[in-house]
Design a protein around this motif. Sequence first.
Motif, PDB file in Angstrom:
ATOM      1  N   GLY A 169      39.128  51.141  30.998  1.00 20.74           N
ATOM      2  CA  GLY A 169      40.079  50.926  32.231  1.00 20.74           C
ATOM      3  C   GLY A 169      39.792  49.875  33.145  1.00 20.74           C
ATOM      4  N   HIS A 170      38.665  49.133  32.938  1.00 22.00           N
ATOM      5  CA  HIS A 170      38.211  48.081  33.755  1.00 22.00           C
ATOM      6  C   HIS A 170      38.667  46.583  33.026  1.00 22.00           C
ATOM      7  CE1 HIS A 170      36.650  51.673  35.815  1.00 22.00           C
ATOM      8  NE2 HIS A 170      36.081  50.635  36.846  1.00 22.00           N
ATOM      9  N   PHE A 171      39.359  45.969  33.630  1.00 18.18           N
ATOM     10  CA  PHE A 171      39.978  44.819  32.929  1.00 18.18           C
ATOM     11  C   PHE A 171      39.824  43.247  33.691  1.00 18.18           C
ATOM     12  CE2 PHE A 171      42.420  48.290  31.468  1.00 18.18           C
ATOM     13  CZ  PHE A 171      42.107  48.498  30.149  1.00 18.18           C
ATOM     14  N   LEU A 172      39.754  42.407  33.013  1.00 12.10           N
ATOM     15  CA  LEU A 172      40.082  41.180  33.836  1.00 12.10           C
ATOM     16  C   LEU A 172      41.341  40.336  33.374  1.00 12.10           C
ATOM     17  CD1 LEU A 172      36.504  39.429  33.355  1.00 12.10           C
ATOM     18  CD2 LEU A 172      37.392  40.507  35.284  1.00 12.10           C
ATOM     19  N   PRO A 173      41.959  39.371  34.093  1.00 13.55           N
ATOM     20  CA  PRO A 173      43.242  38.816  33.847  1.00 13.55           C
ATOM     21  C   PRO A 173      43.337  38.283  32.401  1.00 13.55           C
ATOM     22  CG  PRO A 173      42.540  38.306  36.036  1.00 13.55           C
ATOM     23  CD  PRO A 173      41.296  38.738  35.587  1.00 13.55           C
ATOM     24  N   ASN A 174      44.360  38.614  31.753  1.00 10.94           N
ATOM     25  CA  ASN A 174      44.659  38.229  30.425  1.00 10.94           C
ATOM     26  C   ASN A 174      44.100  39.210  29.342  1.00 10.94           C
ATOM     27  OD1 ASN A 174      46.211  35.866  31.140  1.00 10.94           O
ATOM     28  ND2 ASN A 174      44.310  34.519  31.373  1.00 10.94           N
ATOM     29  N   ASP A 175      43.446  40.239  29.783  1.00  9.64           N
ATOM     30  CA  ASP A 175      42.588  41.095  28.864  1.00  9.64           C
ATOM     31  C   ASP A 175      43.920  41.945  28.411  1.00  9.64           C
ATOM     32  OD1 ASP A 175      40.156  40.537  28.912  1.00  9.64           O
ATOM     33  OD2 ASP A 175      39.602  42.314  30.595  1.00  9.64           O
ATOM     34  N   ILE A 198      41.370  47.557  44.995  1.00  8.87           N
ATOM     35  CA  ILE A 198      41.451  48.319  43.505  1.00  8.87           C
ATOM     36  C   ILE A 198      40.430  49.376  43.567  1.00  8.87           C
ATOM     37  CG2 ILE A 198      42.928  46.448  42.639  1.00  8.87           C
ATOM     38  CD1 ILE A 198      40.527  45.942  40.769  1.00  8.87           C
ATOM     39  N   LYS A 199      39.551  49.449  44.391  1.00 11.02           N
ATOM     40  CA  LYS A 199      38.225  50.556  44.484  1.00 11.02           C
ATOM     41  C   LYS A 199      37.717  50.231  43.154  1.00 11.02           C
ATOM     42  CE  LYS A 199      40.750  53.834  47.400  1.00 11.02           C
ATOM     43  NZ  LYS A 199      41.381  54.899  47.627  1.00 11.02           N
ATOM     44  N   TRP A 200      37.146  49.172  42.751  1.00 12.63           N
ATOM     45  CA  TRP A 200      36.521  48.806  41.820  1.00 12.63           C
ATOM     46  C   TRP A 200      35.086  49.241  41.732  1.00 12.63           C
ATOM     47  CZ3 TRP A 200      37.606  46.044  37.317  1.00 12.63           C
ATOM     48  CH2 TRP A 200      36.667  45.557  36.465  1.00 12.63           C
ATOM     49  N   LYS A 201      34.517  50.491  40.966  1.00  9.48           N
ATOM     50  CA  LYS A 201      33.318  50.942  41.206  1.00  9.48           C
ATOM     51  C   LYS A 201      32.402  50.479  40.371  1.00  9.48           C
ATOM     52  CE  LYS A 201      35.031  53.756  44.167  1.00  9.48           C
ATOM     53  NZ  LYS A 201      34.645  53.552  45.604  1.00  9.48           N
ATOM     54  N   LYS A 202      32.451  49.346  39.746  1.00 10.83           N
ATOM     55  CA  LYS A 202      31.532  48.588  38.844  1.00 10.83           C
ATOM     56  C   LYS A 202      31.029  47.522  39.529  1.00 10.83           C
ATOM     57  CE  LYS A 202      32.875  51.162  35.181  1.00 10.83           C
ATOM     58  NZ  LYS A 202      32.058  52.047  34.676  1.00 10.83           N
ATOM     59  N   GLY A 203      29.752  47.077  39.245  1.00  9.25           N
ATOM     60  CA  GLY A 203      29.074  45.879  39.827  1.00  9.25           C
ATOM     61  C   GLY A 203      29.803  44.506  39.318  1.00  9.25           C
ATOM     62  N   GLN A 228      37.404  19.410  42.282  1.00 13.99           N
ATOM     63  CA  GLN A 228      37.825  20.906  42.014  1.00 13.99           C
ATOM     64  C   GLN A 228      36.700  21.844  42.423  1.00 13.99           C
ATOM     65  OE1 GLN A 228      40.654  22.035  40.133  1.00 13.99           O
ATOM     66  NE2 GLN A 228      41.584  19.743  39.662  1.00 13.99           N
ATOM     67  N   TYR A 229      37.075  22.798  43.277  1.00 12.57           N
ATOM     68  CA  TYR A 229      36.040  23.930  43.743  1.00 12.57           C
ATOM     69  C   TYR A 229      36.766  25.216  43.057  1.00 12.57           C
ATOM     70  CZ  TYR A 229      34.785  20.687  47.321  1.00 12.57           C
ATOM     71  OH  TYR A 229      34.305  19.726  48.127  1.00 12.57           O
ATOM     72  N   HIS A 230      35.777  25.556  42.023  1.00 16.01           N
ATOM     73  CA  HIS A 230      35.895  26.731  41.202  1.00 16.01           C
ATOM     74  C   HIS A 230      35.217  28.091  41.606  1.00 16.01           C
ATOM     75  CE1 HIS A 230      38.029  23.841  38.262  1.00 16.01           C
ATOM     76  NE2 HIS A 230      36.643  23.135  38.385  1.00 16.01           N
ATOM     77  N   CYS A 231      36.004  29.000  41.833  1.00 14.11           N
ATOM     78  CA  CYS A 231      35.358  30.326  42.034  1.00 14.11           C
ATOM     79  C   CYS A 231      35.450  31.229  40.695  1.00 14.11           C
ATOM     80  CB  CYS A 231      35.847  31.077  43.361  1.00 14.11           C
ATOM     81  SG  CYS A 231      34.858  32.550  43.744  1.00 14.11           S
ATOM     82  N   GLN A 232      34.264  31.658  40.061  1.00 11.86           N
ATOM     83  CA  GLN A 232      34.155  32.126  39.059  1.00 11.86           C
ATOM     84  C   GLN A 232      33.814  33.802  39.171  1.00 11.86           C
ATOM     85  OE1 GLN A 232      31.432  31.647  35.433  1.00 11.86           O
ATOM     86  NE2 GLN A 232      33.426  30.625  34.929  1.00 11.86           N
ATOM     87  N   LEU A 233      34.396  34.839  38.601  1.00 10.76           N
ATOM     88  CA  LEU A 233      33.857  36.120  38.573  1.00 10.76           C
ATOM     89  C   LEU A 233      33.445  36.519  37.224  1.00 10.76           C
ATOM     90  CD1 LEU A 233      36.780  38.262  40.581  1.00 10.76           C
ATOM     91  CD2 LEU A 233      34.314  37.887  41.151  1.00 10.76           C
ATOM     92  N   ALA A 234      32.457  37.336  37.059  1.00 15.27           N
ATOM     93  CA  ALA A 234      32.045  37.738  35.752  1.00 15.27           C
ATOM     94  C   ALA A 234      31.782  39.133  35.842  1.00 15.27           C
ATOM     95  CB  ALA A 234      30.748  36.941  35.511  1.00 15.27           C
ATOM     96  N   TYR A 235      32.072  39.870  34.757  1.00 16.00           N
ATOM     97  CA  TYR A 235      31.907  41.412  34.651  1.00 16.00           C
ATOM     98  C   TYR A 235      31.821  41.679  32.987  1.00 16.00           C
ATOM     99  CZ  TYR A 235      32.914  46.217  33.825  1.00 16.00           C
ATOM    100  OH  TYR A 235      32.675  47.575  33.754  1.00 16.00           O
ATOM    101  N   ASN A 236      30.762  42.046  32.494  1.00 16.48           N
ATOM    102  CA  ASN A 236      30.505  42.895  31.223  1.00 16.48           C
ATOM    103  C   ASN A 236      30.698  41.691  30.096  1.00 16.48           C
ATOM    104  OD1 ASN A 236      30.104  44.728  29.606  1.00 16.48           O
ATOM    105  ND2 ASN A 236      32.175  45.471  29.312  1.00 16.48           N
ATOM    106  N   GLY A 237      30.121  40.230  30.327  1.00 20.38           N
ATOM    107  CA  GLY A 237      30.280  39.315  29.498  1.00 20.38           C
ATOM    108  C   GLY A 237      31.504  38.643  29.484  1.00 20.38           C
ATOM    109  N   ARG A 238      32.503  39.050  30.481  1.00 12.40           N
ATOM    110  CA  ARG A 238      33.545  38.308  30.596  1.00 12.40           C
ATOM    111  C   ARG A 238      33.986  37.735  31.756  1.00 12.40           C
ATOM    112  NH1 ARG A 238      35.016  43.196  29.746  1.00 12.40           N
ATOM    113  NH2 ARG A 238      36.945  43.196  30.943  1.00 12.40           N
ATOM    114  N   ASN A 239      34.672  36.837  31.976  1.00 15.11           N
ATOM    115  CA  ASN A 239      34.732  36.077  33.134  1.00 15.11           C
ATOM    116  C   ASN A 239      36.196  35.552  33.699  1.00 15.11           C
ATOM    117  OD1 ASN A 239      35.003  32.973  32.583  1.00 15.11           O
ATOM    118  ND2 ASN A 239      33.261  33.617  31.458  1.00 15.11           N
ATOM    119  N   THR A 240      36.602  35.262  34.816  1.00 16.12           N
ATOM    120  CA  THR A 240      37.847  34.694  35.065  1.00 16.12           C
ATOM    121  C   THR A 240      37.356  33.877  36.384  1.00 16.12           C
ATOM    122  OG1 THR A 240      40.214  35.172  35.999  1.00 16.12           O
ATOM    123  CG2 THR A 240      38.384  36.645  36.938  1.00 16.12           C
TER     124      THR A 240
END
Length: 480
Positions: free
Chosen positions: A128-134, A242-247, A312-324
């Motif tokens: 139930g924990h997704f990144l955009p386009n999942d 969204i009360k994300w409870k993961k790191g 270009q200034y890019h801010c990248q998020l990473a979770y569980n081997g995936r990123n956005t």
Amino acid sequence: MESCGMVVSSTLAIFFVLHLGLIPIMAQQNELQIGIAGQAVILNCRGIHDHSYVIWKYNKVVIRLIDHLKTLKGKATMADRSEINANNKHLKVLDLRLSDAGIYTCEYGSLKVSISLHVFQLTLSLDGHFLPNDVLELTLMQNSSHTLPDLNITLFNSNNNIVRSELLQDKSPQKYTLKLKQLETTDSGTWMCHILSDPPSINQNIPFDVKVLGFQNPNFERKYATVDSSVILSWHLNFQKIKWKKGLTGQLYWKQEETAITHELLDFNATAQGQLHDTKKSRHFQFEIPESKREGTIEVKLPKVRFDHSGQYHCQLAYNGRNTQSSIELVVMKVSANHVGPLPRGAQMTLICQVSTSLPSNAHLRWEHVNGTQMDIKKSKEHEVKVEVNVSAAGVWNCHLIEDNDRKISLNYPVEEAPVWISYAVTGASIGGSVLVFGLVFFISGINWHRRRQRAKRMAQARQYLLENKTCQCQHRLNK
């Protein structure tokens, strides 16, 4: 009369026999109850008024019994996850499992209540924990002691709108897998799975949470700044909303225009408790991390923008081997002139307004003369990075960057008129320079003419000498 009495007696006897026969038949009818895996379910022992002894069984195996407020545990698989309410004798089964489906019986005295528990289990891909386009895949499983019915499943998103899904066929009616579209951050929230079947008559809602980690910013935006101004670049993360409870981890890096080189500015991480920590990485790039920023926000401040800060200034998020990532393009504007200083009378200078990268088709640069006329306006053409205007009089000129008829940024360039004595000095210098040039040309021409005359004179003298010398030699020979 006797025969009539016999008929009545026979009728009563038949009714009594049928009544006795119907008792086990009614006892065999099971009340249907729905349970959801992972949750608790309460099974009602109906009809109890004041019984001190009650026993609950699962498929004829004892779960628990209560005797004068004393509770004993049986050997059924859910015995450790169950409890009997001492007041109403209802059975509560905790952390329900799919395998807990079946027939439950509540026995007290000579009476017995039977319940058929139908269990649904709903699971989501990626927990139930997704990144955009999942892509979300929902799996619904069912279990019952009876034949499993065909289900009609409808999904509603957090806005209570029906979501189209693709049903992936499975060989068993026990399992239904639905595949949804690619998710967006706005899909975060509580969804609903609505289940219908008949027979048996089932009308059940199962809520579930969808969490899509990302930015509240758009994926790409453009920001404008002028040279020497200050600018703040911000990215708003939604993990607290969204009360994300993961790191999670992330980084901010900058890629200059017209180069593939990237510079890491900072990295950050968020704990399961929602605390965000950032660490500055670059020592060469001059920027600040504002202290008074909003929670869940990544911000950098450029206190004095330079033309080469664009890119270009890019801010990248990473979770569980995936990123956005979300990107901000910084476009920097500057103004200059081909002549520095006051403008002499009768002279001309060129003013230049320039941006660091090509503008989109809905944006352009425009020079305007303050208090000028329509003739004093000069616009850039599509995708041009600069616009020039020729100026022959003093005044203030403004360069605007306009996007969709909205002035984004402006810079002014004041053109000052030179004092009169400077103008005369320039004019005199110009005249004097012309005279000087003419005199130099005349002087050089005179020198060349004098040199040619001297050369011709020397040649004439040489010829004369040769003639005289030859005549002398001839006379000497004749005398001999």
